[in-house]
Design an enzyme around this catalytic site. Structure first.
Site, PDB file in Angstrom:
ATOM      1  CG  ASP A  30      -1.963   1.043   1.228  1.00 37.04           C
ATOM      2  OD1 ASP A  30      -2.296   1.516   0.123  1.00 37.04           O
ATOM      3  OD2 ASP A  30      -2.472   1.397   2.297  1.00 37.04           O
ATOM      4  CB  SER A  75      -8.873  -5.403  -3.863  1.00 31.13           C
ATOM      5  OG  SER A  75      -9.465  -4.160  -4.207  1.00 31.13           O
ATOM      6  CG  ASN A  78      -7.809  -2.213  -6.188  1.00 30.17           C
ATOM      7  OD1 ASN A  78      -6.864  -2.950  -5.910  1.00 30.17           O
ATOM      8  ND2 ASN A  78      -8.226  -1.281  -5.329  1.00 30.17           N
ATOM      9  NE  ARG A 193      -3.058  -1.180   4.432  1.00 30.17           N
ATOM     10  CZ  ARG A 193      -4.296  -1.141   3.970  1.00 30.17           C
ATOM     11  NH1 ARG A 193      -5.206  -1.953   4.474  1.00 30.17           N
ATOM     12  NH2 ARG A 193      -4.633  -0.316   3.005  1.00 30.17           N
ATOM     13  CG  LEU A 200      -7.284  -7.254   8.361  1.00 28.52           C
ATOM     14  CD1 LEU A 200      -8.006  -8.522   8.791  1.00 28.52           C
ATOM     15  CD2 LEU A 200      -5.775  -7.471   8.338  1.00 28.52           C
TER      16      LEU A 200
END
Length: 245
Positions: A30, A75, A78, A193, A200
């Site tokens: 990320d 994801s 996305n 992360r 999450l």
């Protein structure tokens, strides 16, 4: 790197017993967009730098003896991003898959998690080819979560069991796990992360039940092996009781 004579791994100057190392690391990659924005660059440049970081970290994980690495790349949510950005991400993936073929001797097994149906046909063909060609490799297994969502995975698994006509009393954690995208893959020991976010984001919701979490402020394109080492060191100092004392 692992020291076979002493059964330890050197991380940021500390010697860690091999048995204290995580076998499976999951990473939510990320911060690409924020990395680019901080530098006045287009978001896509952040994604390209993030892809380079992934390649570097994957090789480092292999070198220090990590057995499984699972990364969240795209994801199910996305797809709502601008088409230009989605297309760029898919082209980056295509470049990576082409590059993988040049490094087949590195003994890496590559697997893909998620629903492949919506992907471009050329990507689906490359994915299928690489999964088949690397299936017998016994070095590090790299799982790429692509068009993946934890809830979507659970729903798909439930549908598979229903289609098999299983009675409710026949469904166990084991039978359910066997229908997930990660069937036969051990659950992650450590989730990392970066980027400062502490959620999450619909990633591996079933598999992370007893995983240790490490959240870090560094943006993913700036993430280094030293950051990974720091996360592993934090993991090695924790006591995993799985509900016991």
């Amino acid at each position: 790197m692992p020291d076979k004579s002493t059964h330890t791994v050197s991380l940021n100057g500390e010697q860690i017993p091999v048995e204290a190392m995580p076998k499976h690391i999951a990473i939510i990659m990320d911060g690409n967009g924020r990395w680019a924005k901080k530098r006045g660059l287009p978001r896509n440049m952040g994604h390209r730098q993030g892809a380079k970081t992934f390649s570097d970290i994957a090789k480092y994980c292999r070198d220090i003896g990590i057995s499984y690495l699972t990364v969240y790349t795209f994801s199910t949510e996305n797809w709502i991003r601008p088409k230009e950005e989605v297309d760029y991400l898919m082209n980056l993936l295509s470049e990576y898959l082409n590059d993988v073929k040049k490094h087949e001797k590195e003994n890496i097994r590559l697997c893909f998690l998620g629903e492949k149906g919506p992907l471009r046909e050329d990507l689906k063909k490359k994915i299928s080819d690489i999964e088949e060609r690397s299936a017998k490799n016994d070095g590090i297994t790299i799982n790429i979560a692509l068009n993946y969502g934890g809830r979507d995975e659970i729903v798909r698994a439930a549908r598979k069991l229903a289609a098999q006509g299983m009675r409710p009393e026949e469904i166990t954690e084991e039978t359910f796990s066997s229908e997930l995208d990660t069937a036969a893959i051990p659950d992650p020991d450590l989730l990392i992360r970066p980027s400062g976010e502490q959620r999450l984001s619909n990633f591996l919701l079933w598999q992370l039940a007893y995983t240790e979490f490490v959240f870090m402020d560094v943006l993913w394109p700036d993430f280094t092996s030293a950051d990974l080492n720091d996360a592993i060191l934090q993991f090695s100092r924790r006591s995993r009781r799985y509900g016991g004392l």
